[in-house]
Design a protein around this motif. Structure first.
Motif, PDB file in Angstrom:
ATOM      1  N   ALA A 117      -3.305   1.917  -1.583  1.00 33.57           N
ATOM      2  CA  ALA A 117      -4.315   1.808  -0.537  1.00 33.57           C
ATOM      3  C   ALA A 117      -5.494   2.301  -0.757  1.00 33.57           C
ATOM      4  O   ALA A 117      -6.433   1.637  -0.196  1.00 33.57           O
ATOM      5  CB  ALA A 117      -3.229   0.746  -0.095  1.00 33.57           C
ATOM      6  N   SER A 118      -5.143   3.450  -0.444  1.00 41.70           N
ATOM      7  CA  SER A 118      -6.446   4.092   0.160  1.00 41.70           C
ATOM      8  C   SER A 118      -7.126   4.833  -0.825  1.00 41.70           C
ATOM      9  O   SER A 118      -7.965   4.535  -0.368  1.00 41.70           O
ATOM     10  CB  SER A 118      -5.473   5.517   0.908  1.00 41.70           C
ATOM     11  N   PHE A 119      -6.816   4.853  -2.284  1.00 49.16           N
ATOM     12  CA  PHE A 119      -7.402   5.029  -3.782  1.00 49.16           C
ATOM     13  C   PHE A 119      -8.237   3.783  -3.713  1.00 49.16           C
ATOM     14  O   PHE A 119      -9.733   3.356  -4.070  1.00 49.16           O
ATOM     15  CB  PHE A 119      -6.524   5.394  -4.694  1.00 49.16           C
ATOM     16  N   VAL A 120      -7.663   2.907  -3.665  1.00 43.99           N
ATOM     17  CA  VAL A 120      -7.986   1.815  -3.857  1.00 43.99           C
ATOM     18  C   VAL A 120      -9.453   0.857  -3.363  1.00 43.99           C
ATOM     19  O   VAL A 120     -10.464   0.725  -3.012  1.00 43.99           O
ATOM     20  CB  VAL A 120      -7.541  -0.297  -3.470  1.00 43.99           C
ATOM     21  N   ALA A 121      -9.203   1.678  -1.851  1.00 51.13           N
ATOM     22  CA  ALA A 121      -9.777   1.089  -0.167  1.00 51.13           C
ATOM     23  C   ALA A 121     -11.394   2.270  -0.368  1.00 51.13           C
ATOM     24  O   ALA A 121     -12.337   1.935  -0.414  1.00 51.13           O
ATOM     25  CB  ALA A 121      -9.559   1.287   0.933  1.00 51.13           C
ATOM     26  N   GLU A 122     -10.933   3.943  -1.212  1.00 43.75           N
ATOM     27  CA  GLU A 122     -12.414   4.351  -1.104  1.00 43.75           C
ATOM     28  C   GLU A 122     -12.808   3.938  -2.675  1.00 43.75           C
ATOM     29  O   GLU A 122     -14.419   4.552  -2.215  1.00 43.75           O
ATOM     30  CB  GLU A 122     -11.712   5.761  -1.741  1.00 43.75           C
TER      31      GLU A 122
END
Length: 659
Positions: free
Chosen positions: A360-365
């Protein structure tokens, strides 16, 4: 400036509660991860994958038994063989993935780099769905293992069946709590359950092999109360089972391969050379998975261990009971297998609590999910992602009653869509690398894996559509659309906010700068705002009170005039309809209507650090600021004044009373 003069505000109640529950905060320097040796990585990352042995063969039998009858135990073997063929192809594809992409992220990173960021959102949704359902399936299956043990030791005891859902929910909440505290996936403790389960299964298969060669393997009672009724085999193709039924069984058996992508998602945790170590560990994990899946199916073939309608006792528990027997040694073996099974299933449910927040953090980045998912929390974990995962997983458990069979209908589509995206991405990668050695062979292997995985998705969507797969079929396009919509919104914002002009060219050409202080009462907060207003050196400072209560307004004006040192006169502004925000906005709009007047509104805000203070006082500063933010040439500044702290200072300054 003396440090002793600085008075830091007390910690808020919410922070004190968080510290009490989760422990002291971790500093960012503690973020460096421990790198894993291959044996530790196998134990840590294989839990999700290897533990699916506990329910993969049983899910195939659930489809075959009602149609093919006793012949289902024969049909189980070729269907398992087809599953192993898919395992081989997917393993070869992921060996390629971990060799080329040594950053965590798995199929999402592969799809993003080779198929584009928008297409990659299919992989993102697939993995997010996979992680969410994994938590629900693994915990539900772990509880089934414990309840099955109670059934078999208690000879059909059903007293704890009603506790299945509460126990499962409690485990999910416990996993959430542990991860919010900062459980490290790299810890040795998480490798132990995998090796205990492997030892238990080795013991089960070993004893089963010896007894099978000796002709001493008993059969389960296929007509027992609660068992799925046997169908009539008939004389048609494949013992009366239609192709549709076989495909449904194959789709259910695909749940055996869940977790195979865990190593590609955690490849960055390996010791250098990361690609080679991850590739070796993946191979070992796949071989172990293949042996265990085939072993459980072969035992079911010989023992006729049959699924029960309510899921208990499980097929694996029946096999352990039949293989080890009823004596003390047999009971000890059964307890060992079931406790090890429950432990690895619960541990496997912990894997998504690391994978989901990181993904989720990768996609949010990449600006396809809200930025809040990139923030690390109190203990350096991605707390927002952990909480989101927990909420959705609990919702799934409540909707399905914790039934593994119902949850599997939501499972394999996400898993195999991720496989498809990873293999397709690697195929594109090799086709674009003409100078790479063996690129054609690698592209062919990945293409085969992509086609087979896509076929499994199609089979699952068709054969399990009415059993819950329709939900995932709907979620996928809606989820991809939502992620792209979020990205479009972020890009539109960036196009506006990041277009920064030269500071000299963008300087305003105002003729006048006015500062209005909104006055509710004459107190220290208002005095602080007036002093700050003069520090801004405007052309004019005005103090305004909007009249909501005429009696109160007259008293305020009288006190204002009687107070020495108030060199700014108080102006009373009529507000007959008591719409305070509307009146303030109208005044600000009139003041700046000429386009050459800048207006700064100062809003004294009285803050209260105690719960009672916040309960007794209503804050309107933020609401007022939001109402004014659309007006050009108007700036709003909220000036906080901590009333609770001032009260404490006053109390401490008073001399002690004497009786």
């Amino acid at each position: 400036m003396a440090d002793a003069d600085v008075s830091l505000p007390p910690d808020r109640l919410r922070y004190r509660a968080k510290r009490a529950l989760l422990g002291p905060p971790l500093v960012t320097e503690r973020l460096a991860q421990e790198k894993l040796s291959n044996p530790t990585a196998l134990g840590v990352l294989a839990s999700d994958c290897v533990s699916s042995t506990a329910y993969g063969s049983e899910e195939m039998l659930r489809i075959l038994v009602p149609v093919a009858g006793v012949a289902a135990f024969t049909l189980l073997l070729p269907v398992t063989g087809a599953i192993l063929l898919v395992l081989l192809l997917v393993t070869l594809a992921y060996r390629d993935v971990v060799t080329v992409y040594t950053r965590a992220g798995g199929s999402y990173v592969v799809a993003r780099e080779n198929l584009g960021p928008r297409v990659a959102q299919i992989a993102a949704v697939a993995l997010l769905v996979d992680y969410t359902v994994t938590v629900a399936v693994q915990t539900a299956a772990g509880t089934d293992a414990l309840i099955s043990l109670a059934h078999l030791i208690g000879h059909g005891y059903h007293g704890i069946d009603h506790l299945k859902l509460p126990i499962t929910i409690a485990v999910v909440v416990l996993l959430m709590y542990g991860n919010l505290r900062g459980i490290r996936e790299a810890g040795r403790a998480f490798a132990l359950p995998a090796y205990l389960f492997m030892a238990a299964m080795a013991l089960l298969l070993g004893v089963g092999l010896v007894r099978g060669l000796d002709g001493g393997l008993p059969h389960a009672d296929t007509g027992a109360h609660g068992a799925i009724p046997l169908g009539s085999a008939g004389h048609g193709w494949l013992y009366g089972a239609s192709l549709f039924i076989v495909l449904r069984a194959f789709a259910n058996g695909g749940s055996s391969l869940t977790g195979l992508e865990a190593i590609s998602n955690g490849v960055s945790a390996f010791r250098p050379p990361q690609g080679r170590n991850a590739r070796r560990t993946l191979t070992v994990m796949s071989v172990i998975l293949g042996i265990l899946v085939s072993g459980v199916s072969v035992l079911a073939h010989f023992t006729h261990a049959i699924p029960y309608e309510d899921g208990n006792p499980t097929v694996l528990a029946q096999e352990a009971h039949l293989v080890f027997g009823d004596g003390r040694a047999g009971t000890a073996g059964l307890v060992f297998v079931q406790l090890a099974t429950a432990l690895i299933l619960y541990t496997g449910a912990n894997t998504p609590f690391t994978g989901f927040p990181f993904l989720a953090s990768f996609v949010a980045e990449d600006r396809f999910l809200p930025r809040q998912l990139t923030r690390r929390g109190h203990r350096l974990a991605f707390s927002n992602g952990i909480i989101c995962l927990t909420v959705v997983s609990l919702a799934l458990l409540l909707l399905t009653g914790g039934s593994v069979d119902k949850l599997v209908a939501l499972y394999a589509i996400g898993v195999f869509t991720g496989f498809t995206m990873a293999a397709t991405g690697m195929t594109a990668h090799h086709l674009r690398s003409p100078a790479a050695p063996g690129r054609r062979a690698k592209a062919a292997v990945n293409l085969a894996a992509a086609v087979v995985s896509a076929l499994v998705v199609l089979i699952f969507a068709i054969t399990k559509f009415t059993e819950g797969a329709w939900l995932v079929v709907v979620v996928f396009p809606v989820g991809v659309w939502a992620l792209i919509r979020v990205n479009r919104h972020y890009r539109a914002e960036a196009a506006v906010l990041e277009n920064v002009p030269a500071f000299t060219a963008g300087r305003p050409r105002w003729r006048r700068h006015l500062v209005y202080v909104l006055v509710d009462s004459l107190d220290l907060a208002t005095v602080k705002a007036l002093r700050y207003a003069h520090e801004l050196r405007p052309d004019e400072v005005r103090a305004l009170h909007f009249v909501i209560d005429e009696t109160r307004a007259r008293r305020l004006a009288a006190r204002w005039d009687a107070t020495p040192g108030t060199n700014v006169p108080l102006e009373l502004v009529d507000c007959p309809d008591r719409r305070l925000r509307h009146a303030v906005v109208a005044l600000a709009a009139r003041t700046t209507a000429d386009g050459s007047t800048a207006l700064t509104l100062l809003l004294p805000r009285r803050t209260y650090s105690t719960p009672l203070g916040r309960l007794l006082h209503r804050g309107t500063g933020e609401q007022m600021a939001r109402a004014l933010e659309r007006l050009p040439n108007v700036a709003v500044t909220i000036l906080p004044f901590d009333v609770s702290q001032a009260v404490e200072r006053l109390r401490s300054a008073r001399p002690p009373s004497t009786s």
